[in-house]
Structure formats: structure tokens, C-alpha cells
Design an enzyme around this catalytic site. Structure first.
Site, PDB file in Angstrom:
ATOM      1  N   ASP A  73     124.212  12.262  32.138  1.00 63.56           N
ATOM      2  CA  ASP A  73     125.052  12.349  30.950  1.00 63.56           C
ATOM      3  C   ASP A  73     126.508  12.058  31.289  1.00 63.56           C
ATOM      4  O   ASP A  73     126.841  11.662  32.399  1.00 63.56           O
ATOM      5  CB  ASP A  73     124.941  13.753  30.332  1.00 63.56           C
ATOM      6  CG  ASP A  73     123.502  14.137  30.035  1.00 63.56           C
ATOM      7  OD1 ASP A  73     122.731  13.242  29.666  1.00 63.56           O
ATOM      8  OD2 ASP A  73     123.161  15.317  30.197  1.00 63.56           O
ATOM      9  N   HIS A 119     116.611   8.093  34.511  1.00 64.69           N
ATOM     10  CA  HIS A 119     117.170   8.611  33.255  1.00 64.69           C
ATOM     11  C   HIS A 119     118.681   8.810  33.442  1.00 64.69           C
ATOM     12  O   HIS A 119     119.159   9.916  33.698  1.00 64.69           O
ATOM     13  CB  HIS A 119     116.481   9.931  32.903  1.00 64.69           C
ATOM     14  CG  HIS A 119     116.923  10.529  31.600  1.00 64.69           C
ATOM     15  ND1 HIS A 119     116.278  10.289  30.413  1.00 64.69           N
ATOM     16  CD2 HIS A 119     117.951  11.356  31.298  1.00 64.69           C
ATOM     17  CE1 HIS A 119     116.881  10.950  29.445  1.00 64.69           C
ATOM     18  NE2 HIS A 119     117.892  11.617  29.956  1.00 64.69           N
ATOM     19  N   ASP A 150     107.243   6.890  36.172  1.00 59.28           N
ATOM     20  CA  ASP A 150     108.573   6.274  36.210  1.00 59.28           C
ATOM     21  C   ASP A 150     108.961   5.836  34.811  1.00 59.28           C
ATOM     22  O   ASP A 150     108.946   4.651  34.465  1.00 59.28           O
ATOM     23  CB  ASP A 150     108.553   5.092  37.186  1.00 59.28           C
ATOM     24  CG  ASP A 150     109.964   4.602  37.511  1.00 59.28           C
ATOM     25  OD1 ASP A 150     110.927   5.249  37.059  1.00 59.28           O
ATOM     26  OD2 ASP A 150     110.095   3.594  38.221  1.00 59.28           O
ATOM     27  N   GLU A 170     115.148  12.050  35.783  1.00 60.94           N
ATOM     28  CA  GLU A 170     116.581  12.352  35.720  1.00 60.94           C
ATOM     29  C   GLU A 170     117.091  12.665  37.122  1.00 60.94           C
ATOM     30  O   GLU A 170     116.437  13.355  37.895  1.00 60.94           O
ATOM     31  CB  GLU A 170     116.859  13.525  34.793  1.00 60.94           C
ATOM     32  CG  GLU A 170     118.345  13.687  34.517  1.00 60.94           C
ATOM     33  CD  GLU A 170     118.618  14.598  33.344  1.00 60.94           C
ATOM     34  OE1 GLU A 170     119.685  14.463  32.731  1.00 60.94           O
ATOM     35  OE2 GLU A 170     117.763  15.441  33.038  1.00 60.94           O
TER      36      GLU A 170
END
Length: 1059
Positions: A165, A503, A551, A560
Site C-alpha cells: 500500500d 500484491h 501466485d 503480499e
């Protein structure tokens, strides 16, 4: 002689010439010149007439000694030539073209280390340095904290983004910096050998500089600090590169509920100050900031548990952060005030050093206790401060040893995947972060022991070498790097095969594309193509508990790069859950509930249509059980918070565990004598914080996880009990149905009325009657011969042994069925020899089923007693598995013996000259009560269901290797006995019960169908209304049984309900 010139240095003096001139002068005066006729030539004078002249020697005065000039010149020349040659060679080597010698190839761990540090470069926020070496990253979020004026902060640019993020969470960021600083403090030489020391110090400084911006670091006292920058919800929703974020970002300050954050950030700054101790000014600045933060954390600790409203990275306990931060401050400052603080027994207790939970020893961003105890163990090993610190420091070391023991494969506290990955988060997704941290702590403790000249440590009575810890650490890191069932590296960029759909927002969006909007980046999130940017060094969340890995960029549980997200996102309340998700889940739950309810409703209608009234009543009982289960489920769900807040002293929950402790304190060596204890935090808890109890010096009575597991167990138990009872009744009913052909032989036997009627049918009735008498005679003959023929068959011991064995190979024979049927009809329906005894039995079994399918109060009491006695080491589960088998054999033997007793009784009557007819009697049953047999069958079926339900519950909740399962040698017999009980009860005991229990003194109300039963109830009501006596009415009341002296007129009217 010679002289020396003190100012200008040494002078050269010829001593041989001076002596020769003086001698010559004296000789010339003494010689007679006439004796020399002619002068000699130089040659003759030199060797014939004159004495030999000594060779002239020259010296050099070096000030402190005389050195021969020749030697001096040779020495000087040699030095000059040597210097010339050396200089020439050096110049040639330096300027001549040559190939640079290759450095030795680094090992895999060094390569992995270098790549792992690159991940921090990719996570940097703010204006990036020129040497950042991540080409697809750029300056980002340059306005963080600059929009607010007059606040305690002016600039919040910098720091690191969280996971994939763009939010900056200071709590996990501080933990990461602290662990990184710890590694540099202990292994700086190895960082330097790998060429990464300057790099890792720059990474730490980047984080430390940002932390100093998040509070008033120049002040000695603060009352507010920044908790995070950016909105967790908004930025989780958006998918865009950090470089494209140009909106004003939310800054979340924390005033009085950040004791955990203040202490953790103090630990980060204090540890960083040790890393930068060579830069005194900067190090002192970090120490001052750490002191200020720790003072704040200690001041607001009482408010921390009351005011926590954050939804991301909520600390389940703040005392471990205070212990962690205080320990680092002592190392950084040497101030014994901090040492006093962290070695107080009260601090250790509140931090969880003496508590009990399955997650003890699992180090993470939320649990600093394992790291803090290891850090203080270091203090004892190398500094040994002595009294008054020795006692608690020894406890910390003992507990560290306990943690290390739990990591070893010899103990079963934590499961392992088939590939060898330790499941510190108990099979939950994203396990790699915990395994990597445990490997670091294990390697560190091993090195501490080696440095202290200690070869190992005790786990209970066993001594383990430090090599065992290194092997554990190496196995976990090797698993992460490539040695796993997937044959892939979970560190991006390492090896030939690694995740390519990480991710991560920045890695998934090409740098060259135009700025994407919040939702515009979703197409990059959802694409199946590989990430355009390789985020080198990112360790993804990892595989599942079966070593499986997908994956997929959309599944953060696998891909992530930081496994903290799961804990964050699971904290979302209903307020921040999409409405479509709420509506969809609600729709599915309601739909399934309605389908189940409608299914049971239509099944009931079908049973009523088929006139299966007993089964319909059983179905109603089943609905009641489901309603009870729903109420239990509701009670557990609603009251779990209240139960969670019930606090008890730690001593009350420190014994009687279902699993035996891996380390028993009575077997510990002196240095590890403390009992095995655990932290009460739940790693992924979403329930209430345990601070409610810890502030009182107590612990929660039960965890939310334990309540959840108990909830599941009760539901599984009830469902399997219903399924097993139904299957038993169906299989037993099928067995009884086979007797129908024996019953059909008596359908055409005429009743007394039909036999007395004249006509052409009289002969037919007589023939049928004769055939039936012949069948009855043969059956009775065989029956009495089998059970009462000879002395040995009438012997009590032989009779019981035969009854025990007979239930296994032929519980009911044709002769037994016919003989017992005849005895029942002669006793209860003498006027109707064609009474359908078989249908009557089936009806009574169906009526009994509605009792068996229920879970009575005493059965629930049995569950409670079992849960109480299921203590590790007692093997209660194993011994209890024998109970249903023993009871079943007792019931089967008793029922078979009743058949034998009836035969013997008839023989004795014949010998006495009485009527030789089988006479049913309650005296044949235990305590003269036939219903006890039904209650025992009910208990047997429930107990067997309990065994199987408990097995499957443990299997799917804790796994086959759970300590509750005990040894494999105990497990197999339990399963075998469970199957044996189910088969024996279905095909032998239940049919035997259906037949023999009709041999009581009273018949059951199943003898009447619904119409007759209703007629009798109306007649009984009318009789009572007319004022007849209660005793007389009671004789006619249709209850489970009807008296043997039932009125003959009613018998003739109903003809025993000939169906």
C-alpha cells in the site's frame, strides 16, 4: 686525530696520509745523502728500498659511528637501486592494463540478504536519494504533513510504506527498524563482509529520521504523536502508484492511547542510536527522542486499553512494548532506572511472562515478549548485573529456553507443514514472517550461548546443543529461499523461480503509463500478466498450511510482500464492510436456513401422508434439538465478550490442560526450572483486548478462540449424534424387516370367530390352522432344545457365556422369533392369533427412536464431565472409548439371556405340570424395568457419536498430530471400537432389543394405531366426565404400557388392533 663539525654534520678525515708524512720527515734528516748515488725508480723504491705503504682507507662519519666509505657507498647504491626498481614495478603494475581478480562468489544467504535490503529501497516514501537503485520508483507523497499549520509537526515526508500500500503505519514500521538495528548491532562484521553495512545503516537512518518528525523530538515531554499517515480504508480501496498520489493525506495523531506505539518507537530510536554510536551528535539526538517517547508511553499506559479505537495494527497488549523499549533504552543509556523498570516482577507478569496461551513464543509486530526476553537474556549472559536483577533475569533466560524448545521439531507445540515450515500462526495464512523472525531469534540465542561458552540448554530432562537451533534456523530460511514443495523462492528476485504477481501497487503498474485514478488502477490489479516491475527482495506472505501457493495478485494471503495486512484487514467492522458483501452473506445464510426448514417441513408432510406417526414425532424432536443448538450458538456468540472479561488468578488456569506440557518443571535442569508458560494474547485475535484482566494482575477465564472451538464442537456433536442414530435405526429396521417372511406364515391363521363359522371356507381355515400349529410346534421344539436342552444349557455360567457369544453370530433366529411372538400373543392378544407382531415391533421401534434421537440432560452432563476429565496424560479419551463397547456387550448379553431364561422357565413349568407357555415378565429385566435397556441403548449411541464427533473435530480443528489425539497406538483402537459398536448395535443389538423388550409384563402403546389410540382417549375422557373412579380410569389409560388384566370386552372390540 680527527675532529667533527657539529653544525654541518660529519667530515671526511685521511688518517694514513698524516702518519706517513711525519715519518718521512724524520728519516730524511737522518739519512746520508752521499750514500745515494742515483735516485731509484718508482717501482724499485716502492717494493725494494722503502717499507711497504699501508693501503689508504676512507671512512664516513655518520655522527654516532664511523662507517667505511666503501660499505656506505654500496649500501646507498643498493637502496637507491632497490627503490628505483620498486617504484618502476609499481608504476608498471598501476598503469599497465591487466584483468581484475574476481571476488569469490557470495553464498546464497549473502545474495538473499542483499536482495532483501533492496525491498526497503522500494518501500521508501518522500524524495528518494540518487543511489536508491530502484528504477521504477520516484519521489512520492512530498506534501505529507505540510498542509497542517500550527501543529506539533511540520513535515512528515519520508518513512516507509506498509506492505503493498501507500499508507505509513508507524507501529509496524518501528518494529521493522528495531529488528533491523538489532541485526546490525550483533552482526555488523558480517554486514561489512557482505558489503551492505553502509546500505543497511542508511535504511535505518531513513526510518529514524522520519520517526523524529512524528513528535516533538526536541522536547523532554510530549502528549501527542503521529500514529499513521494516509487513510487505511481509502488507500486499500485505491490501486495506484504512490508517485501518483497528489491529494491531501490524512494524518492521524494519537493523544492518550498510544503507549504501545510510544514504547515501540522508543525501542527503534534507542537501538538505532547504538548503530550510529560513532556519530555522537546524531546518536545523542536519537537517545533523547527515545527517552521522550518512553516517558510518554509510560505515562499514558493506563489509558491505552480504554481508548483504542484504531482498526489497523491494534496492539493486543502494550506491556510487552514497554518491556521491549525499556530494555533497549538501558542498552543505549546504561541508566539503571530502565533496568529496574524492566526487571520488576510486576512488569514481567503484565507483559505475559507467566501466562498461558498457544501463541507464547510467536514473535511479531504485536508480540515483543520473545524478543525482549532474549534481549534481557543477553544482559545476563554477558554483563551479569547480579542482585537484585539476577532472579528475574534468570526467569527471562528460562523462558527464552522454553521458547526455543517450542521451535524444535521434537516438540508438538507448533505444527509443521509436510515441507518443514513451522506453523507459528497455527495454520492461518501468511506464515513466513513468523518463521523468519523465529529463525533470527533462534540463531541469535545460539550465538549468545556460544559466545558465553555454553554448549546448549535444557528442554525438560534433555540437553540440546546450539547446533540444533542453527539447524532449525537454517531449515526455515532454506524453505523460504527454495527448499520447499513448490521448488520456488518466496523472496522475489532470488533464484530462478519466484512470485511474479506480487500484491503491490507500485510493482504492478508500469512506470511509463499515465497517472491512474483510484479505480483506474484496478485493471492492473486484476490482470493476469506478470508485474511489469520486479520488487526485488520482497518476501511474500507465503504458502498455506498444506505447502500450497497460488501466485495471484488478488489474493494477498499468498502474494503480499508483508504479512501484516491480514491482521489489519480482518479488523474491519461492519461500518467499513461493503454493503454488497453484507447483503450477499445475509442472503446466503437466510437461503440455506429456509431450504433446511422447508426440507424438514416437506419430510414431515411425507411421513404424515405415509402414516409414519412415530417417525414424524421423531422429526419433531429433531427440530427441537436444532432449535436448542441454535440457542446455544446464539448464547455463545452474544456472551463471548462477557465471558472473555471474566478474570481469574493465573494459578487457576495453570493446570489441567488437555495437552500435557512439553516441559514439566519437575524435570527441568536448574537453569531451566521455571514452568512452561504462555502469553494470553491470540495472534490473530479480533476479540476484546486482554488488558481488562492484565491491569488487575489476572488473566481471562477463556479465550475467544477457545470459545469458538467449543462452539464448533457442540454443533458437530449434535449433528453426528442425529446422523448416527438415524443410520442405526435404518440399518436395524432393515434387519427387522427381514423377519417379515416369518410373520407372513401366520397371516392366514383364522381367529376363533372365523374358525367357528360354518361354510365352505371352514376346511380352508382348518388346513391353515393345522399348518400354523405345525410351524409353531417345530419352532417351539427347536427353541426349547436350543436354550433349555440338557443340563449344561440350563447352567447359569454356560447360559451367560452362550448369551455373550450368540450376539455376534445370530442374535435372533426364526425359532426364537416365532416362540416369543406366540408368548406375546397368548399373553396380550389370545383372541387374535393373526396379530401382526412384526408391524407392532416396527411401530414401537419408531416410537423409541424419537427418544433416542434427543440429547437428554444427563447426556449433556456426561459431555461436561468428560471435558473436565480430559486432562493431558490421563488418556481419558482412550479409556472412555471402551465404555460404549462394554455397555453394548452387556446389553446384548442380557437380552440373549432373557431369551434363554424364558425357555428355561417354560421347561420348569412343564416339569411342575403347569401350562408350558412363554410368559413375558418385567422381572427378567434389570431392576424390573425394561425401559432401562432403551436408556442404555440411547447412551451407547450417544457415546459412540461423541467418540466419532470428537475425533473429527480434533482432526479438522487441530490436525491429526494434535496432542489431544494422543498416540497413534491409542487412536487406531478408538476408531476400530467406534466402527464395531456402530455395526454391532445396528445389526445385532437393536433388532434384539426390538424383540426382547416386548417380553415385559405390559405391552407398549404402539400396539394401537392412531385411530384406535384417539378413540380410547375420547372414551377415557367421557368415562372421567361421568365421575368414574380415578383408579378404574387409570386402568384404561393408554400410556407406554397397558396392564395385563386389560378388560376382555375391550380386547374383543379392538382385537388387539389387528393392523
Amino acid at each position: 686525530m680527527y675532529g667533527r663539525q657539529p653544525l654541518s654534520g660529519s667530515l671526511e678525515i685521511n688518517a694514513a696520509d698524516s702518519i706517513a708524512n711525519d715519518d718521512r720527515s724524520r728519516n730524511i734528516q737522518e739519512l746520508d745523502r752521499a750514500t745515494l748515488p742515483r735516485p731509484l725508480d718508482a717501482t724499485r723504491r716502492s717494493w725494494l728500498l722503502e717499507p711497504p705503504q699501508p693501503k689508504k682507507k676512507k671512512y664516513v662519519d655518520l655522527g654516532c659511528m664511523l662507517v667505511s666509505r666503501k660499505i656506505f657507498l654500496w649500501t646507498l647504491g643498493t637502496v637507491l637501486v632497490t627503490s628505483f626498481l620498486a617504484g618502476s614495478i609499481t608504476m608498471i603494475v598501476r598503469h599497465a592494463p591487466h584483468h581484475k581478480q574476481r571476488e569469490p562468489k557470495p553464498d546464497n544467504y549473502t545474495v538473499a540478504l542483499r536482495k532483501a535490503l533492496m525491498f526497503f529501497n522500494a518501500q521508501k516514501s518522500g524524495k528518494l536519494p540518487e543511489h536508491n537503485n530502484v528504477t521504477w520508483r520516484g519521489d512520492s507523497c512530498m506534501q505529507d504533513g505540510k498542509d497542517d499549520t500550527g501543529g506539533f509537526y511540520k513535515d512528515l515526508v519520508g518513512g516507509y510504506y506498509d506492505s503493498g500500500d501507500a499508507t505509513k503505519f508507524n507501529f509496524p514500521m518501528s518494529y521493522a527498524m528495531t529488528m533491523l538495528s538489532w541485526s546490525v548491532i550483533e552482526y555488523s562484521a558480517k554486514y561489512k563482509a557482505a558489503g551492505e553495512l553502509d546500505h543497511v545503516k542508511e535504511i535505518i537512518k531513513w526510518g529514524a529520521d522520519y520517526f523524529l518528525k512524528t513528535f516533538n523530538s526536541s522536547s523532554d515531554t510530549i502528549d501527542v504523536m503521529v500514529e499513521q499517515v494516509g487513510s487505511g480504508h481509502d488507500e486499500h480501496y485505491c490501486w495506484m502508484r504512490p508517485e501518483d498520489i497528489d491529494n491531501e493525506r490524512i494524518v492521524t495523531p494519537c493523544y492518550g492511547s498510544c503507549s504501545h506505539l510510544g514504547a515501540e518507537m522508543a525501542a527503534a530510536l534507542a537501538s538505532a542510536s547504538i548503530v550510529f554510536k560513532d556519530n555522537r551528535v546524531y546518536s545523542q539526538k536519537l537517545v533523547h527522542g527515545a527517552k521522550t517517547l518512553y516517558k510518554y508511553a509510560d505515562f499514558v499506559k493506563d489509558k491505552n486499553s480504554k481508548n483504542q479505537s484504531r482498526e489497523f495494527y491494534k496492539s493486543s497488549l502494550f506491556w510487552d512494548e514497554l518491556l521491549w523499549g525499556g530494555a533497549w533504552l538501558y542498552y543505549a543509556t546504561g541508566n539503571v532506572t530502565y533496568l529496574d523498570h524492566v526487571t520488576s516482577h510486576d512488569m514481567a507478569r503484565k507483559a505475559g511472562a507467566f501466562w498461558n496461551s498457544p501463541d507464547y513464543g510467536v514473535s511479531s509486530w504485536d508480540n515483543k515478549l520473545p524478543g525482549a526476553q532474549l534481549l534481557l537474556t543477553r544482559l545476563r549472559l554477558f554483563l551479569s548485573p547480579g542482585y537484585p536483577y539476577e532472579d528475574i533475569l534468570r526467569t527471562y533466560q528460562n523462558q527464552t529456553g522454553v521458547v526455543m524448545c517450542s521451535y524444535l521439531p521434537y516438540f508438538t507445540r507448533f505444527k509443521r507443514t509436510k515441507g518443514g515450515l513451522i506453523q507459528l500462526n497455527h495454520g492461518e495464512p501468511q506464515p513466513l514472517q513468523y518463521a523468519a523472525t523465529a529463525a533470527f531469534l533462534a540463531a541469535l540465542y545460539s550465538d549468545y550461548l556460544d559466545a558465553a561458552d555454553t554448549p546448549g540448554w535444557y528442554c525438560g530432562p534433555n540437553f540440546y546443543s546450539t547446533h540444533v537451533l542453527r539447524d532449525f534456523a537454517r531449515s526455515q530460511i532454506d524453505y523460504i529461499l527454495c527448499k520447499n514443495p513448490q521448488n520456488m523462492s518466496y523472496v522475489v528476485g532470488f533464484g530462478q523461480r519466484y512470485p511474479t504477481h506480487v500484491h503491490h501497487r507500485g510493482a504492478s503498474i508500469p512506470k511509463s503509463v499515465k497517472k491512474e485514478s483510484c479505480k483506474g488502477g484496478w485493471k492492473w490489479r486484476d490482470t493476469k500478466r506478470d508485474n511489469p516491475n520486479i520488487i526485488v527482495g520482497a518476501m511474500v506472505a507465503g504458502p498455506d498450511k498444506h505447502d500450497g501457493f497460488h501466485d495471484l495478485r488478488s489474493n494477498y494471503n499468498y502474494t503480499e510482500p508483508n504479512s501484516s495486512r491480514k491482521m489489519a484487514e480482518e479488523e474491519n467492522s461492519l461500518e467499513y464492510t461493503p454493503t454488497w458483501v453484507v447483503a450477499f452473506i445475509c442472503f446466503i445464510i437466510v437461503l440455506l436456513s429456509l431450504l433446511a426448514e422447508r426440507g424438514l417441513h416437506h419430510l414431515g408432510k411425507y411421513l404424515k401422508r405415509k402414516k409414519q406417526d412415530a417417525l414424524f414425532e421423531a422429526l419433531q424432536k429433531l427440530k427441537e434439538e436444532l432449535m436448542l443448538l441454535g440457542f446455544i450458538s446464539l448464547m455463545l456468540t452474544v456472551s463471548q465478550t462477557a465471558i472473555r472479561h471474566i478474570c481469574v488468578p493465573p494459578a487457576l488456569v495453570s493446570n489441567m490442560f488437555p495437552c500435557k506440557k512439553p516441559l514439566e518443571e519437575e524435570h527441568h535442569a536448574p537453569e531451566t526450572s521455571h514452568s512452561l508458560v504462555f502469553n494470553t494474547r491470540h495472534l490473530l485475535s479480533t476479540g476484546a483486548s486482554p488488558d481488562h484482566c492484565t491491569t488487575k494482575g489476572k488473566v481471562p477465564l477463556i479465550s475467544v478462540e477457545a470459545l469458538h472451538h467449543l462452539h464448533i464442537f457442540i454443533f458437530v456433536l449434535a449433528v453426528i449424534h442425529v446422523i448416527f442414530c438415524a443410520s442405526t435405526m435404518v440399518l436395524g429396521g432393515a434387519r427387522i424387516q427381514q423377519w417379515k417372511r416369518w410373520e407372513d406364515n401366520f397371516k392366514k391363521i383364522p381367529s376363533q370367530k372365523d374358525a367357528s363359522k360354518p361354510g365352505h371356507a371352514h376346511a380352508h381355515h382348518a388346513h391353515a390352522h393345522a399348518h400354523a400349529l405345525h410351524e409353531l410346534f417345530n419352532a417351539n421344539h427347536e427353541f426349547f432344545k436350543m436354550h433349555a436342552g440338557g443340563f449344561w444349557r440350563r447352567s447359569v455360567v454356560i447360559s451367560w457365556l452362550r448369551s455373550f457369544c450368540k450376539q455376534f453370530y445370530g442374535s435372533v433366529t426364526k425359532s426364537e422369533y416365532i416362540a416369543l411372538r406366540h408368548g406375546f400373543i397368548m399373553t396380550h392378544c389370545p383372541t387374535n392369533p393373526t396379530f401382526n407382531f412384526h408391524k407392532y415391533m416396527l411401530r414401537t421401534v419408531e416410537m423409541d427412536f424419537k427418544k433416542v434421537v434427543t440429547i437428554s440432560w444427563y447426556l449433556w452432563l456426561f459431555v461436561v464431565v468428560f471435558l473436565l476429565l480430559n486432562v493431558g496424560g490421563w488418556n481419558t479419551y482412550f479409556w472412555l472409548s471402551f465404555l460404549p463397547l462394554i455397555l453394548l456387550l452387556m446389553v446384548g448379553t442380557k437380552l440373549e439371556n432373557i431369551i434363554s431364561s424364558l425357555a428355561v422357565d417354560v421347561c420348569e413349568k412343564r416339569n411342575r405340570g403347569e401350562q408350558a407357555v412363554i410368559t413375558p415378565s418385567d422381572e427378567l429385566f434389570w431392576f424390573h424395568r425394561p425401559e432401562i435397556v432403551l436408556q442404555l441403548v440411547h447412551f451407547i449411541l450417544f457415546q459412540n457419536s461423541f467418540e466419532i464427533a470428537f475425533f473429527f473435530w480434533i482432526l479438522f480443528t487441530y490436525g491429526i498430530h494434535s496432542c489431544i489425539m494422543e498416540k497413534l497406538g491409542f487412536l487406531i483402537p478408538r476408531l476400530v471400537m467406534g466402527v464395531l459398536v456402530q455395526v454391532l448395535c445396528s445389526y445385532s443389538t437393536l433388532p434384539l432389543y426390538a424383540l426382547v423388550t416386548q417380553m415385559g409384563s405390559k405391552f407398549k402403546k404402539g400396539i394401537f394405531d392412531e385411530l384406535v389410540h384417539s378413540t380410547l382417549e375420547v372414551w377415557l375422557s367421557d368415562t372421567r366426565n361421568k365421575g368414574e373412579s380415578t383408579s378404574e380410569a387409570h386402568r384404561m389409560e393408554i400410556e407406554p404400557t397397558i396392564p395385563e388384566s386389560f378388560n376382555v370386552q375391550v380386547n374383543e372390540l379392538m382385537e388387539c388392533d389387528n393392523p
